[in-house]
Design a protein around this motif. Sequence first.
Motif, PDB file in Angstrom:
ATOM      1  N   LEU A 159       9.674  -0.962  -8.706  1.00 42.39           N
ATOM      2  CA  LEU A 159       9.074  -0.078  -9.721  1.00 42.39           C
ATOM      3  C   LEU A 159       9.924  -0.026 -10.991  1.00 42.39           C
ATOM      4  O   LEU A 159      11.156  -0.142 -10.956  1.00 42.39           O
ATOM      5  CB  LEU A 159       8.854   1.317  -9.140  1.00 42.39           C
ATOM      6  N   ARG A 160       9.247   0.140 -12.157  1.00 41.89           N
ATOM      7  CA  ARG A 160       9.929   0.011 -13.448  1.00 41.89           C
ATOM      8  C   ARG A 160       9.829   1.249 -14.327  1.00 41.89           C
ATOM      9  O   ARG A 160      10.397   1.271 -15.419  1.00 41.89           O
ATOM     10  CB  ARG A 160       9.359  -1.201 -14.191  1.00 41.89           C
TER      11      ARG A 160
ATOM     12  N   VAL B 131      -1.915   6.952 -13.926  1.00 46.52           N
ATOM     13  CA  VAL B 131      -1.199   8.002 -14.651  1.00 46.52           C
ATOM     14  C   VAL B 131      -0.231   7.324 -15.620  1.00 46.52           C
ATOM     15  O   VAL B 131       0.611   6.527 -15.205  1.00 46.52           O
ATOM     16  CB  VAL B 131      -0.421   8.913 -13.672  1.00 46.52           C
ATOM     17  N   PHE B 132      -0.412   7.612 -16.916  1.00 48.62           N
ATOM     18  CA  PHE B 132       0.460   7.022 -17.944  1.00 48.62           C
ATOM     19  C   PHE B 132       1.476   8.061 -18.393  1.00 48.62           C
ATOM     20  O   PHE B 132       1.122   9.224 -18.624  1.00 48.62           O
ATOM     21  CB  PHE B 132      -0.379   6.537 -19.131  1.00 48.62           C
TER      22      PHE B 132
ATOM     23  N   GLY C   2       6.472   5.102 -18.484  1.00 47.90           N
ATOM     24  CA  GLY C   2       5.986   4.088 -17.557  1.00 47.90           C
ATOM     25  C   GLY C   2       4.573   4.415 -17.125  1.00 47.90           C
ATOM     26  O   GLY C   2       3.893   5.225 -17.758  1.00 47.90           O
ATOM     27  N   SER C   3       4.129   3.794 -16.017  1.00 50.25           N
ATOM     28  CA  SER C   3       2.786   4.107 -15.528  1.00 50.25           C
ATOM     29  C   SER C   3       2.727   3.997 -14.011  1.00 50.25           C
ATOM     30  O   SER C   3       3.476   3.239 -13.394  1.00 50.25           O
ATOM     31  CB  SER C   3       1.746   3.179 -16.171  1.00 50.25           C
TER      32      SER C   3
ATOM     33  N   GLU D  95       3.006   1.227  -8.758  1.00 46.04           N
ATOM     34  CA  GLU D  95       2.811   0.891 -10.165  1.00 46.04           C
ATOM     35  C   GLU D  95       2.015  -0.404 -10.212  1.00 46.04           C
ATOM     36  O   GLU D  95       1.946  -1.123  -9.211  1.00 46.04           O
ATOM     37  CB  GLU D  95       4.176   0.699 -10.845  1.00 46.04           C
ATOM     38  N   PRO D  96       1.446  -0.702 -11.396  1.00 51.37           N
ATOM     39  CA  PRO D  96       0.703  -1.968 -11.488  1.00 51.37           C
ATOM     40  C   PRO D  96       1.541  -3.160 -11.017  1.00 51.37           C
ATOM     41  O   PRO D  96       1.017  -4.074 -10.396  1.00 51.37           O
ATOM     42  CB  PRO D  96       0.367  -2.063 -12.981  1.00 51.37           C
ATOM     43  N   GLY D  97       2.859  -3.139 -11.263  1.00 54.77           N
ATOM     44  CA  GLY D  97       3.704  -4.252 -10.858  1.00 54.77           C
ATOM     45  C   GLY D  97       4.505  -3.991  -9.593  1.00 54.77           C
ATOM     46  O   GLY D  97       5.365  -4.778  -9.219  1.00 54.77           O
TER      47      GLY D  97
END
Lengths: 307, 387
Positions: free
Chosen positions: B142-143, B219-220, B157-158, B132-134
Motif C-alpha cells: 500500500l502507498r 475513498v480519496f 492517497g486512495s 488500494e488500487p495497487g
Amino acid sequence: MRAVDFRLTDDQRDLRTGVRDLLAGRYGREALRASVDAGGTLDRRLWRELGEAGFFALRLPQERGGVGLGLPEAVLVFEEAGRALLPGPLVATHLAAGAVPGAAEGTAVVTAFDLGGPGGGTLVAHLGEADAVLGAPSLPTGEPVPSADPLTPLHRVASRPPAASGAYRDEGALLTAALQVGGALRTVELAVRYGREREQFGQPIGAFQAVKHLCAQMLVRAEVARTAVYAAAVTADPAEVAGAKLLADGAAVRNARDCLQVHGGMGFTWEADVHLHLKRAWVRAEQWRTAGEAEELLAAELASAAM
Amino acid sequence: MDLTYTQEERDFRARLREWLGKTLPELPARPSPDDWPGRRAYDAGWQRRLYDAGYAGLHWPVDAGGRGATPTQHLIFLEETERAGAPYVGANFVGLLHAGPTIAAEGTAAQRARWLPPVLRGDEVWCQGFSEPGAGSDLAALRTRAVRDGDDYVITGSKIWTSHAEVADWCELLVRTRSVSETVPKHRGISWLAMPMDAPGVTVRPLRTLAGSAEFAEVFLDEVRVPVANRVGEEDDGWRVTMVTLSFERGTAFVGEVVACRRTLGELARTAKANGRWDDPVLRRRLGRLYAEFGALWRLTQWNVSASEASGGVPGVGGSVFKLAYSHARQELYDTAAEVLGADSLALDGEWALDRLSSLSYTIAAGTSQIQRNIVAERILGLPKGR
C-alpha cells in the motif's frame, strides 16, 4: 459439566500416540513393501499382536474382556491404521469382536460382505485367508480375482446372503471413513515432503504455487473430512455417519490422486508408495456405503428435515 | 471430543430464544438495499436493542465493554440469531468484527474508552480502508502516505472496496509512515489510524457491484489531517496490528453464514420437491452432498471455536482452511440453486438470483482463495516461499 469440545482428552492423545508408535515399529515402510512383495498375504502374527494391543476388542466391554472404549477412540485408532496403510479386514474383524470367536484376540481373521452395496456385489476382500464372514453362517467359497490393490486380495463368490452385514453398516462405514482420513492426511504429508525435496528450475517444486495450491487443497479436504468423522463418532447419527463416509472417501481418493500428480513420473511407478494409498482408497470407497448411497441417504435426510 | 452443551449454555440459549421471540416482531420494516441512511438507521436500531438486552459485544473482553462470554456462548448467539431470522450485523460489521476487536487488543485505555462504547451501542459506524488500487492481495504494498506535521498526520492517497463508506463515521486506515528501502521491508513502515470520515479532504465515490447495487466505495484522501493520538499501536507497527484484525475476520466472521447456508439448503430442497426437480437423481445427489458439506462446515466451525477457546480467543490460521472450504461450498450451493430453478434463476425478482450474484465475491473478499492457499501451504504445511 460438559461442553462442545473437539479437543482430544489426554487419554485419547496417548492412545493415538501409542497406536502410531506401535504401527511405526511393527508396520513401517519396509514391512509395507515386504507385504506387497509377498503378494498381499496377511501377516497372522501381526494380526495377533494387534489383537493383544486391543485393536479389535477396543469397544468390547471390559467385563467381556475388552478395552471398553467408544467410537471416538476407535476412529482415532483406525485413522492411524489408515495412515500406516495397515492391510487386512480390520473393520470387519473389529466389528466381529465378541460375536465371532477369536476376533477380539486377533486369532481369527473375519471379513465381511461389505463391497458393492446392498443390492449385492459378488466380490469379497480377504476371503482366502478369512476364518469367518461377518453375519454369515458359513464360509462361502469363491474364485480368486486379480485385485487392483496389491494388499487387498479379492474373491468372486456365486452369491451372498441378503443384507448379511446390514446391522454393522453404520459402524463399518464410520470406521472405514476413519481409515480414509488417515490415508488422506498421510498423502498430504507425502506430497509436502516430496515438494520440499524435489528440485526443478533451481528451486524446490513446493515453492511453485501450482504445486503449493494442490497441497493446500489436499489439507482442506482432509481437515473437513476429519472433522466430519470425529463429530459422527460422537453423535453416531446415521446421516452424519453417511456424510463422514462421503467426505472421507472423496478426501482419500482425491488426495491420493493429487499426491501422485505432485510426485510426477515417480508417482506413476510401483516403487513409490503413492499408488498403494490410491488403490486402498478406491477399495474403501466401495466398502460399507458408497458415495451414491450416502448421497441418497443424505438427500432423504435433508428433505425430511426441511419439510 | 464432546458435543454436548453445559446447563449454563442451555440456559443461555433458552433466554436468548425467548428474547428473540419477543423482540423480532417489534422491529420496523427492512429498508431497501439502495437506501443507505435507512440501512444504517435500521442496523443501528438493532444494535441498540442488543446493547440494552446485554447481548452487545458478547465475546469482547469485559474491560473493553464486552460481556466476556465464552466462544461457545458466542457461537450459540450467532446460531440462534440466524435461525430466528434476526437482522445481520450489517453496517456495524467493521466496528464489531474488525476495528473494535483491534482497538480492544491493541488500543490504549483512552482509545478503548473513546471508540468502543459507541460501537457497542450502535451509535458509530466504521469502515475499512485497507485495500488500494495497487495493493489488493499484496496488501503490504500500500502507498497511501502519512507525513507527520506537529501533532497530526497529513494523509494523501486512495482506498478501494470500502464497504459502508457512505454512512461511516470512522475509517480504520492503513497508511505508510516510512518509505520502503533496502533496510525497510514493505510491511515494516505501515501504521493503523482511526480517521474521522467527515475530515476535510475525504471524498467517497460509490462503486457499483456486478449485483447492481453500490455495496462499497472508493475513498480519496487529499491532505487529510488525522491526530497522531488516533494511531493504534506503535508507528510503523500497523502490519502486525492488522494481522490481528484479519485473523478475526477469517476466524469467526462466517459463523452466522454457515447457519444461514444450512437454512437455505433446506429451502432449496423444498423448492425442488415442489417443482419436481427433486426427481432428478443427479441433482438430488448433489443436494445430498451439499448437506454433508455444510454439516461438516458447521462442525468445523465448532472445532475452530473450541480451538480459539484454548488459545485465549485469537483465531489462528485454521480460519484459512475453513474459508477455503466454505466459500467454495457456498458458491456450489447457489449454482445448485440455479439448477433447481432452471431459467427462473435469471429473473432478478427471485431471492436466489441476487444471492447467487453476491456469492461470487466469497472466493475474493477477505483474502482470495489463491492467497488463502498460499497461507495454508506456507504457514501450516511449511512449503517454501516462491521467488
